[in-house]
Write a protein that holds these residues in place. Structure first.
Motif, PDB file in Angstrom:
ATOM      1  N   SER A  18       0.836  -1.197   0.000  1.00 40.04           N
ATOM      2  CA  SER A  18       0.000   0.000   0.000  1.00 40.04           C
ATOM      3  C   SER A  18       0.870   1.247   0.000  1.00 40.04           C
ATOM      4  O   SER A  18       2.045   1.197   0.355  1.00 40.04           O
ATOM      5  CB  SER A  18      -0.929   0.001   1.207  1.00 40.04           C
ATOM      6  OG  SER A  18      -0.170  -0.042   2.397  1.00 40.04           O
ATOM      7  N   THR A  19       0.279   2.334  -0.385  1.00 44.10           N
ATOM      8  CA  THR A  19       0.964   3.615  -0.400  1.00 44.10           C
ATOM      9  C   THR A  19       0.076   4.641   0.283  1.00 44.10           C
ATOM     10  O   THR A  19      -1.101   4.765  -0.052  1.00 44.10           O
ATOM     11  CB  THR A  19       1.246   4.072  -1.844  1.00 44.10           C
ATOM     12  OG1 THR A  19       2.042   3.079  -2.483  1.00 44.10           O
ATOM     13  CG2 THR A  19       1.983   5.391  -1.868  1.00 44.10           C
ATOM     14  N   VAL A  38      -5.854  -0.236  -9.455  1.00 43.99           N
ATOM     15  CA  VAL A  38      -6.227  -1.621  -9.726  1.00 43.99           C
ATOM     16  C   VAL A  38      -4.959  -2.447  -9.677  1.00 43.99           C
ATOM     17  O   VAL A  38      -3.922  -2.044 -10.215  1.00 43.99           O
ATOM     18  CB  VAL A  38      -6.896  -1.768 -11.106  1.00 43.99           C
ATOM     19  CG1 VAL A  38      -7.184  -3.212 -11.418  1.00 43.99           C
ATOM     20  CG2 VAL A  38      -8.151  -0.924 -11.171  1.00 43.99           C
ATOM     21  N   ALA A  39      -5.026  -3.592  -9.030  1.00 46.40           N
ATOM     22  CA  ALA A  39      -3.880  -4.499  -8.972  1.00 46.40           C
ATOM     23  C   ALA A  39      -4.298  -5.867  -9.513  1.00 46.40           C
ATOM     24  O   ALA A  39      -5.442  -6.271  -9.365  1.00 46.40           O
ATOM     25  CB  ALA A  39      -3.387  -4.630  -7.543  1.00 46.40           C
TER      26      ALA A  39
END
Length: 44
Positions: A18-19, A38-39
Motif C-alpha cells: 500500500s501507499t 487496480v492491482a
C-alpha cells in the motif's frame, strides 16, 4: 503513524502492499481527493 495502524488492522494478518499519500495543499477549502488503483496477480 496512526494511519498505517488503521490500514494494517483492516487487513489483519494479510500484509498488503500500500501507499499512503499526504496532500498538503488543495485547490480550494474542503476539496476532496480520490485516488483509484487496480492491482492484478498473474499466475505463471
Amino acid at each position: 503513524m496512526a494511519a498505517w495502524k488503521v490500514v494494517r488492522d483492516s487487513f489483519a494478518d494479510h500484509d498488503v502492499p500500500s501507499t499512503l499519500m499526504g496532500v498538503t495543499v488543495l485547490g480550494y477549502k474542503d476539496q476532496l481527493v480520490e485516488i483509484e488503483a487496480v492491482a492484478a496477480v498473474l499466475d505463471s
